[in-house]
Design an enzyme around this catalytic site. Sequence first.
Site, PDB file in Angstrom:
ATOM      1  N   TYR A   1      37.125  46.134  32.355  1.00  0.00           N
ATOM      2  CA  TYR A   1      36.414  45.109  33.121  1.00  0.00           C
ATOM      3  C   TYR A   1      37.032  43.761  32.797  1.00  0.00           C
ATOM      4  O   TYR A   1      37.299  43.458  31.637  1.00  0.00           O
ATOM      5  CB  TYR A   1      34.929  45.113  32.743  1.00  0.00           C
ATOM      6  CG  TYR A   1      34.115  44.023  33.402  1.00  0.00           C
ATOM      7  CD1 TYR A   1      33.871  44.035  34.774  1.00  0.00           C
ATOM      8  CD2 TYR A   1      33.588  42.971  32.654  1.00  0.00           C
ATOM      9  CE1 TYR A   1      33.109  43.038  35.375  1.00  0.00           C
ATOM     10  CE2 TYR A   1      32.819  41.977  33.249  1.00  0.00           C
ATOM     11  CZ  TYR A   1      32.589  42.011  34.609  1.00  0.00           C
ATOM     12  OH  TYR A   1      31.840  41.022  35.196  1.00  0.00           O
TER      13      TYR A   1
ATOM     14  N   ASP B   1      43.843  40.966  28.385  1.00  0.00           N
ATOM     15  CA  ASP B   1      42.522  40.364  28.499  1.00  0.00           C
ATOM     16  C   ASP B   1      41.847  40.498  27.137  1.00  0.00           C
ATOM     17  O   ASP B   1      41.320  41.553  26.783  1.00  0.00           O
ATOM     18  CB  ASP B   1      41.722  41.060  29.601  1.00  0.00           C
ATOM     19  CG  ASP B   1      40.342  40.434  29.778  1.00  0.00           C
ATOM     20  OD1 ASP B   1      39.970  39.564  28.958  1.00  0.00           O
ATOM     21  OD2 ASP B   1      39.643  40.809  30.726  1.00  0.00           O
TER      22      ASP B   1
ATOM     23  N   LYS C   1      34.187  34.390  25.229  1.00  0.00           N
ATOM     24  CA  LYS C   1      33.229  34.784  24.196  1.00  0.00           C
ATOM     25  C   LYS C   1      33.369  33.973  22.892  1.00  0.00           C
ATOM     26  O   LYS C   1      32.862  32.866  22.814  1.00  0.00           O
ATOM     27  CB  LYS C   1      33.323  36.293  23.958  1.00  0.00           C
ATOM     28  CG  LYS C   1      32.995  37.089  25.250  1.00  0.00           C
ATOM     29  CD  LYS C   1      32.739  38.539  25.003  1.00  0.00           C
ATOM     30  CE  LYS C   1      32.674  39.370  26.269  1.00  0.00           C
ATOM     31  NZ  LYS C   1      31.372  39.441  26.931  1.00  0.00           N
TER      32      LYS C   1
HETATM   33  N1  PLP Z   1      37.138  40.271  30.358  1.00  0.00           N
HETATM   34  C1  PLP Z   1      36.526  41.100  29.511  1.00  0.00           C
HETATM   35  C2  PLP Z   1      37.341  42.037  28.683  1.00  0.00           C
HETATM   36  C3  PLP Z   1      35.127  41.073  29.373  1.00  0.00           C
HETATM   37  O1  PLP Z   1      34.514  41.913  28.533  1.00  0.00           O
HETATM   38  C4  PLP Z   1      34.394  40.141  30.157  1.00  0.00           C
HETATM   39  C5  PLP Z   1      32.912  40.076  30.046  1.00  0.00           C
HETATM   40  O2  PLP Z   1      32.278  40.828  29.368  1.00  0.00           O
HETATM   41  C6  PLP Z   1      35.072  39.294  31.024  1.00  0.00           C
HETATM   42  C7  PLP Z   1      36.451  39.381  31.099  1.00  0.00           C
HETATM   43  C8  PLP Z   1      34.339  38.296  31.853  1.00  0.00           C
HETATM   44  O3  PLP Z   1      33.845  37.276  31.062  1.00  0.00           O
HETATM   45  P1  PLP Z   1      32.588  36.409  31.546  1.00  0.00           P
HETATM   46  O4  PLP Z   1      31.406  37.315  31.544  1.00  0.00           O
HETATM   47  O5  PLP Z   1      32.507  35.294  30.551  1.00  0.00           O
HETATM   48  O6  PLP Z   1      32.906  35.902  32.914  1.00  0.00           O
END
Ligand code: PLP
Length: 391
Positions: A143, A238, A266
């Site tokens: 994700y 990511d 985060k």
């Molecule tokens: N990338 C990863 C690996 C994530 O786990 C998340 C959210 O949990 C995101 C991107 C998206 O981040 P946000 O919820 O701050 O938009």
Amino acid sequence: MTDSSRSLFEKARRLIPGGVNSPVRAFRAVGGDPVFLARGKGSRVWDVDEKEYLDYLGSWGPLILGHAPDEVLAALAATMRLGTSFGAPTALEVELADRVVEAVPSIEKVRMVNSGTEATLSAVRLARAVTGRDLIVKADGCYHGHVDALLVSAGSGLATFGIPGTPGVPQEVAAQTLVVPYNDEAALERIYRQHGPGIAAFIVEPVAGNMGVVPPGPGYLEAARRITREHGSLLIFDEVITGFRVAYGGAQSRYRVLPDLTTLGKIIGGGLPVGAYGGRADLMDRVAPAGDVYQAGTLSGNPLAMAAGLATLEALHRLDPYPRLEALGHKLESGIIAAAQKEGVPVRVQRVGSMLTVFFREGEVTDFASAGRSDTRAYGRFFHGMLSRTV
Ligand code: PLP
């Protein structure tokens, strides 16, 4: 659920879709209704009826120091008195950028945004601009936020053009995303052989967290690095979850594989809304106003968010909690395995540092398909069993 949570949820459902501002909070996957929280300190949270819980959620990742750490609160209080937003550059942005560049091996320049979603969205745009290509490859089960191009799941077949993962994403947009199984070097090789000259980037969670914790198999990240490079395509890690989590320098320092671009979120916001993307200076210098790739934000680099992130990273740098997180993670893992064995419940615990998932199945989970073969109803029972015991 306590009485106050129940009545709050009833009201919330009348005012907010599903009663929540992010879907997982509604407990749909595990059943039941959510608990409304009022406050937290350290490893503990209290709900709106003052019931105390041991918190393993940590706000889904940002709170590596626990709830309301004194140094973060102090930084926020001091910053707040000076004003909350200027729309002009501030020293705190430079300091946080300095920390990030110093910590994350592949990042030479970094741009702050407001969420992980904004970070991946911007990294994908930059990758398309610098390569002059449109296709993006992602791994099934990873994700990357609710970016249209990344809210795509695989159709049938081992590796295929994506189909929209939600209504509202045009077919034409989803068709720009190719999906491969995680941890499958051969599938990645194949998709690049077929579509290589059109692929801007492969984006991947270097340790998958969003299908449950799935570590990269031996050589997988190295293969991703080699294949993308061979085809003149970019590799995007990511690290929204893994950054400053599985090591101070993220998964790329733990596994010693360097991507072209990295997305963060985060932990770097210390509990306030922050995301970031960064990478090689020659790539990042394509971002406006240094370059021609537009990306902006009214509140990007917000002083309060920068202060919370900076205080968090300074604490992590000073304390080096990673050996302790490893030891505590190991202790939790062994305890869960022993308890499950005692009760004759088949479980598979997967862990990288303090990232840990209990899968209710036997055998290794290596990708989204094998994660999907676990007993999610048993997980729901486990979840509510723990919650009723205030965990
Ligand atoms: N990338 C990863 C690996 C994530 O786990 C998340 C959210 O949990 C995101 C991107 C998206 O981040 P946000 O919820 O701050 O938009």
